[in-house]
Motif scaffolding. Structure first.
Motif, mmCIF file in Angstrom:
data_model
loop_
_atom_site.group_PDB
_atom_site.id
_atom_site.type_symbol
_atom_site.label_atom_id
_atom_site.label_comp_id
_atom_site.label_asym_id
_atom_site.label_seq_id
_atom_site.Cartn_x
_atom_site.Cartn_y
_atom_site.Cartn_z
ATOM 1 N N VAL A 164 0.852 -1.190 0.000
ATOM 2 C CA VAL A 164 0.000 0.000 0.000
ATOM 3 C C VAL A 164 0.885 1.236 0.000
ATOM 4 C CG1 VAL A 164 -1.754 1.291 1.274
ATOM 5 C CG2 VAL A 164 -1.830 -1.220 1.237
ATOM 6 N N THR A 165 0.609 2.143 -0.951
ATOM 7 C CA THR A 165 1.370 3.388 -1.034
ATOM 8 C C THR A 165 0.548 4.600 -0.607
ATOM 9 O OG1 THR A 165 0.755 3.661 -3.359
ATOM 10 C CG2 THR A 165 2.821 2.495 -2.889
ATOM 11 N N ASP A 166 -0.778 4.514 -0.778
ATOM 12 C CA ASP A 166 -1.644 5.640 -0.462
ATOM 13 C C ASP A 166 -2.915 5.133 0.218
ATOM 14 O OD1 ASP A 166 -0.449 8.138 -2.022
ATOM 15 O OD2 ASP A 166 -0.312 6.385 -3.340
ATOM 16 N N LEU A 167 -3.344 5.855 1.252
ATOM 17 C CA LEU A 167 -4.558 5.513 1.982
ATOM 18 C C LEU A 167 -5.424 6.756 2.114
ATOM 19 C CD1 LEU A 167 -6.188 3.467 3.731
ATOM 20 C CD2 LEU A 167 -4.831 4.241 5.694
ATOM 21 N N SER A 168 -6.697 6.641 1.690
ATOM 22 C CA SER A 168 -7.668 7.730 1.832
ATOM 23 C C SER A 168 -8.847 7.213 2.641
ATOM 24 C CB SER A 168 -8.157 8.214 0.460
ATOM 25 O OG SER A 168 -7.086 8.687 -0.326
ATOM 26 N N LEU A 169 -9.314 8.015 3.583
ATOM 27 C CA LEU A 169 -10.435 7.639 4.442
ATOM 28 C C LEU A 169 -11.580 8.611 4.212
ATOM 29 C CD1 LEU A 169 -8.506 6.999 7.803
ATOM 30 C CD2 LEU A 169 -9.023 5.355 5.981
ATOM 31 N N ILE A 170 -12.771 8.088 3.887
ATOM 32 C CA ILE A 170 -13.935 8.921 3.602
ATOM 33 C C ILE A 170 -15.072 8.515 4.537
ATOM 34 C CG2 ILE A 170 -15.619 9.616 1.853
ATOM 35 C CD1 ILE A 170 -13.584 9.014 -0.288
ATOM 36 N N GLY A 171 -15.605 9.474 5.269
ATOM 37 C CA GLY A 171 -16.679 9.176 6.220
ATOM 38 C C GLY A 171 -17.875 10.073 6.016
ATOM 39 N N HIS A 172 -19.054 9.490 6.111
ATOM 40 C CA HIS A 172 -20.286 10.272 6.063
ATOM 41 C C HIS A 172 -20.800 10.457 7.481
ATOM 42 C CE1 HIS A 172 -24.813 10.616 5.542
ATOM 43 N NE2 HIS A 172 -24.349 11.676 4.935
ATOM 44 N N SER A 173 -21.129 11.690 7.843
ATOM 45 C CA SER A 173 -21.744 11.989 9.129
ATOM 46 C C SER A 173 -20.884 11.454 10.281
ATOM 47 C CB SER A 173 -23.166 11.410 9.158
ATOM 48 O OG SER A 173 -23.927 11.956 10.205
ATOM 49 N N MET A 174 -21.444 10.573 11.132
ATOM 50 C CA MET A 174 -20.682 10.027 12.249
ATOM 51 C C MET A 174 -19.419 9.324 11.775
ATOM 52 S SD MET A 174 -21.736 7.085 15.013
ATOM 53 C CE MET A 174 -22.786 8.058 16.079
ATOM 54 N N GLY A 175 -19.437 8.752 10.569
ATOM 55 C CA GLY A 175 -18.260 8.056 10.055
ATOM 56 C C GLY A 175 -17.027 8.947 10.041
ATOM 57 N N TYR A 197 1.477 2.078 11.912
ATOM 58 C CA TYR A 197 2.122 2.087 10.604
ATOM 59 C C TYR A 197 1.287 2.779 9.540
ATOM 60 C CZ TYR A 197 3.890 0.255 6.168
ATOM 61 O OH TYR A 197 4.351 0.137 4.884
ATOM 62 N N TRP A 198 -0.040 2.558 9.565
ATOM 63 C CA TRP A 198 -0.862 3.098 8.484
ATOM 64 C C TRP A 198 -0.957 4.616 8.505
ATOM 65 C CZ3 TRP A 198 -5.114 5.932 9.892
ATOM 66 C CH2 TRP A 198 -5.721 5.658 11.119
ATOM 67 N N ALA A 199 -0.632 5.246 9.618
ATOM 68 C CA ALA A 199 -0.683 6.710 9.686
ATOM 69 C C ALA A 199 0.291 7.336 8.697
ATOM 70 C CB ALA A 199 -0.380 7.181 11.101
ATOM 71 N N ALA A 200 1.420 6.665 8.426
ATOM 72 C CA ALA A 200 2.403 7.193 7.484
ATOM 73 C C ALA A 200 1.929 7.060 6.040
ATOM 74 C CB ALA A 200 3.728 6.461 7.660
ATOM 75 N N LEU A 201 0.944 6.198 5.795
ATOM 76 C CA LEU A 201 0.419 5.987 4.447
ATOM 77 C C LEU A 201 -0.792 6.866 4.155
ATOM 78 C CD1 LEU A 201 0.532 2.070 4.432
ATOM 79 C CD2 LEU A 201 2.268 3.648 3.541
ATOM 80 N N LEU A 202 -1.337 7.491 5.200
ATOM 81 C CA LEU A 202 -2.558 8.270 5.051
ATOM 82 C C LEU A 202 -2.286 9.551 4.269
ATOM 83 C CD1 LEU A 202 -5.564 8.465 5.837
ATOM 84 C CD2 LEU A 202 -4.854 9.638 7.928
ATOM 85 N N ARG A 203 -3.050 9.743 3.189
ATOM 86 C CA ARG A 203 -2.888 10.929 2.342
ATOM 87 C C ARG A 203 -4.074 11.883 2.450
ATOM 88 N NH1 ARG A 203 1.288 9.313 2.889
ATOM 89 N NH2 ARG A 203 2.703 8.299 1.421
ATOM 90 N N HIS A 204 -5.287 11.328 2.619
ATOM 91 C CA HIS A 204 -6.492 12.165 2.661
ATOM 92 C C HIS A 204 -7.463 11.647 3.710
ATOM 93 C CE1 HIS A 204 -5.069 11.987 -1.581
ATOM 94 N NE2 HIS A 204 -5.257 13.289 -1.559
ATOM 95 N N THR A 205 -8.119 12.554 4.387
ATOM 96 C CA THR A 205 -9.351 12.236 5.107
ATOM 97 C C THR A 205 -10.433 13.138 4.503
ATOM 98 O OG1 THR A 205 -9.007 13.900 6.847
ATOM 99 C CG2 THR A 205 -8.131 11.670 7.247
ATOM 100 N N VAL A 206 -11.630 12.574 4.343
ATOM 101 C CA VAL A 206 -12.736 13.323 3.745
ATOM 102 C C VAL A 206 -13.940 13.191 4.664
ATOM 103 C CG1 VAL A 206 -14.178 13.659 1.718
ATOM 104 C CG2 VAL A 206 -11.852 12.768 1.448
ATOM 105 N N TYR A 207 -14.507 14.323 5.043
ATOM 106 C CA TYR A 207 -15.647 14.348 5.960
ATOM 107 C C TYR A 207 -16.866 14.886 5.217
ATOM 108 C CZ TYR A 207 -11.557 14.284 8.999
ATOM 109 O OH TYR A 207 -10.353 13.973 9.584
ATOM 110 N N LEU A 208 -17.856 14.044 5.004
ATOM 111 C CA LEU A 208 -19.065 14.417 4.271
ATOM 112 C C LEU A 208 -20.208 14.627 5.263
ATOM 113 C CD1 LEU A 208 -18.858 11.780 1.372
ATOM 114 C CD2 LEU A 208 -17.890 14.094 1.438
ATOM 115 N N GLY A 209 -20.593 15.867 5.497
ATOM 116 C CA GLY A 209 -21.675 16.147 6.434
ATOM 117 C C GLY A 209 -21.377 15.667 7.844
ATOM 118 N N THR A 210 -20.143 15.800 8.272
ATOM 119 C CA THR A 210 -19.740 15.316 9.603
ATOM 120 C C THR A 210 -20.001 16.390 10.667
ATOM 121 O OG1 THR A 210 -18.045 13.821 8.732
ATOM 122 C CG2 THR A 210 -17.766 14.584 11.001
ATOM 123 N N PRO A 211 -20.687 16.041 11.747
ATOM 124 C CA PRO A 211 -20.985 17.022 12.813
ATOM 125 C C PRO A 211 -19.801 17.188 13.765
ATOM 126 C CG PRO A 211 -21.999 14.925 13.350
ATOM 127 C CD PRO A 211 -21.337 14.748 12.000
#
Length: 417
Positions: free
Chosen positions: A221-232, A249-263
């Protein structure tokens, strides 16, 4: 097939027992309301007519008790009959493995998932990777079998409160993950979890799943993106907090976090229910309704302020009207933190849009910034959808075009985030 049938049987048995339990609780709640109202009525009559009303009151209470006790016994009978029906072997998938079943159980988990988890009920969703509704074990063999075209860029999707991974299919269009797979060669990973549990508990388990996922993935794995809706999105932030704190370890691979309608700053719904609980609990006639609302899940309670960590709720009195602000976990460095908001009005700054937001989350909460609190998201990393509601963000062509542009691999990320 045998394992699937066994899982189906366990879930049907648990549903049968739960149906009886919830019916009994509902019956008890109605009985308490009845008693509270009757006490008020007979109290007034006694003031007017004296002790002459006492025999009538005694007969009324006796008959009412017998009626509700009988109803409660009937609930047990219904549960036993349902269990007998569920015991008949029927080939097929477990409810949790079907779209309708997963959606229904997602709602159930959002309502009382913390209780289900505490009771080790098979209806309590675990933090799992799901493909076509089925759980995928985080092992090298299982991942290789289910993801034969595995790529080096993983895009992980987390649903919101009372949802399941099927929520990403809303609208009938291909999911964001499917389209990103075609357009930027990322691999879609959908996660299911129990949204009735504390965000911090789910964040801890998500961190563990991601650790196993990147370690055992069929290709490096070279790139990791995390996408969450609302509570996610809150669960993602909680997992990131742990990953940074424990140097996972995976924190070094994280490139994006995406928050869709997150409170990020909390949700009006959770605050309204909290206030209603306190108000209803102040009067004998409405106290049973207050007790019903007081039963809301730990996950719903966390949405009051958007609480991410165990420290944010552990020593806090759950039903105090004014809840203290939690400490906001810092955003991971060297990661782009993107967010999307929606409003029921065309413009986010319209007075009605500012009041209602997307129907469930206010725009300022989705941006993580208000006059009194900010979590550090940059306005330039945001995207807004007008004339839309909370669930529009799950599958929207405009949001997808934005995601595709922002998540496209780059040679380097300059200047940190």
């Amino acid at each position: 097939m045998t394992a699937s049938v066994d899982c189906r049987q366990e879930e049907l048995d648990a549903l049968a027992v739960l149906a009886g339990t919830e019916l009994r609780r509902a019956t008890t709640g109605v009985a308490k309301v009845h008693t509270s109202i009757a006490d008020g009525v007979f109290g007034g009559l006694r003031m007017a007519f004296g002790r002459r009303v006492d025999p009538v009151r005694m007969v009324h209470n006796t008959l009412a008790l017998a009626a509700y006790t009988t109803a409660g016994g009937s609930a047990d009978l219904v549960a036993r009959l349902a269990g007998m029906v569920a015991a008949v072997p029927v080939a097929g998938r477990a409810p949790s493995e079907t779209s309708r079943g997963a959606i229904s159980l997602g709602i159930l988990n959002g309502l009382i998932g913390d209780e289900l988890s505490q009771d080790t009920s098979p209806l309590a969703a675990a933090m799992t990777i799901r493909v076509d509704g089925r759980e995928v074990a985080p092992t090298a063999e299982a991942l290789r079998a289910v993801f034969p075209d595995a790529g080096s860029h993983l895009t992980v999707f987390l649903h919101g409160l009372m949802e399941s991974e099927y929520a990403w299919e809303i609208g009938g269009r291909p999911t964001y993950g499917r389209r990103l797979s075609d357009d930027i060669a990322s691999t879609e990973i959908r996660i299911r979890y129990n949204s009735g549990r504390h965000v911090s508990d789910n964040g801890r388990e998500l961190a563990d799943v991601l650790s196993a996922l990147v370690l055992l993935w069929p290709v490096p794995v070279t790139d990791l993106s995390l996408i969450g809706h609302s509570m996610g999105g809150l669960v993602i932030r909680s997992a990131c907090e742990r990953a940074v704190r424990e140097d996972l370890y995976w924190a070094a691979l994280l490139r994006h976090t995406v928050y869709l309608g997150t409170p990020h700053l909390g949700a009006p719904m959770a605050k309204g229910v909290h206030a209603a609980t306190a108000a209803l609990g102040g009067f004998p006639a409405t106290n049973p309704f207050g007790n019903l609302l007081r039963r809301r899940s730990a996950g719903v309670r966390d949405l009051f302020h958007g609480t991410l960590t165990e420290e944010g709720w552990r020593d806090v009195e759950r039903d105090v009207l004014r809840q203290p602000l939690p400490d906001d976990a810092p955003l991971p460095p060297n990661v782009r933190h993107l967010f999307a908001t929606a409003s029921v009005t065309r413009r986010a700054d319209h007075p009605l849009g500012r009041l209602l937001g997307d129907g469930l989350v206010l725009a300022e909460s989705g941006r993580g910034q208000s006059r009194h609190r900010t979590i550090g998201l940059r306005p330039s990393d945001g995207f807004h959808v007008g004339s839309a509601h909370h669930f529009t963000l799950l599958n929207h062509d405009g949001v997808y075009a934005w995601l595709r542009s922002e998540l496209r691999p780059r040679r380097a990320l300059k200047g940190g985030r």
